[in-house]
Write an enzyme that holds these catalytic residues in place. Sequence first.
Site, PDB file in Angstrom:
ATOM      1  N   GLU A  31      34.694  42.518  36.116  1.00  0.00           N
ATOM      2  CA  GLU A  31      33.365  42.168  36.617  1.00  0.00           C
ATOM      3  C   GLU A  31      32.405  43.349  36.487  1.00  0.00           C
ATOM      4  OE1 GLU A  31      32.200  39.236  37.692  1.00  0.00           O
ATOM      5  OE2 GLU A  31      34.152  38.303  37.310  1.00  0.00           O
ATOM      6  N   GLU A  72      30.793  40.871  46.857  1.00  0.00           N
ATOM      7  CA  GLU A  72      31.063  40.738  45.416  1.00  0.00           C
ATOM      8  C   GLU A  72      32.530  40.407  45.168  1.00  0.00           C
ATOM      9  OE1 GLU A  72      30.089  40.057  41.868  1.00  0.00           O
ATOM     10  OE2 GLU A  72      28.522  41.231  42.852  1.00  0.00           O
ATOM     11  N   GLU A  79      34.840  32.558  42.050  1.00  0.00           N
ATOM     12  CA  GLU A  79      34.702  32.252  40.625  1.00  0.00           C
ATOM     13  C   GLU A  79      36.057  32.100  39.955  1.00  0.00           C
ATOM     14  OE1 GLU A  79      32.205  35.299  38.973  1.00  0.00           O
ATOM     15  OE2 GLU A  79      30.384  34.334  39.711  1.00  0.00           O
TER      16      GLU A  79
END
Length: 121
Positions: A31, A72, A79
């Site tokens: 990420e 995050e 996700e």
Amino acid sequence: MTQNPKAHGIKRLWNAFHYSIQGFRATYHNEEAFRQECWAAVILIPAGLILSDSGIEAALLIGSIVFVMVVELLNTGIEAVVDRVGFEQHALSGRAKDAGSAAVLLSLFLAFMIWLLVLFF
């Protein structure tokens, strides 16, 4: 990776710590947003210690940066689960990913406001 159900005490804590480190590494490597937040934290956490006038201010400045990183990590988990289920377009998948993204945006806004208010007011 699942934890050993027979692990107890220190062994269970060690396993949990190990899995957490794996989560940090995987998120950092996969990420870009998390990598950017990590590098920002390398600068902003010491800055928060230097620029704060009290322990409460330091806690607010540093805590807001850590909070962004926590959100995050959670967004990345959302996700990953959605992608695990399938890559086809689905309204609920989109809603889940959008909600995670909105949470990150709110955490960034909160951090910005905390830094602004602590340092300039």
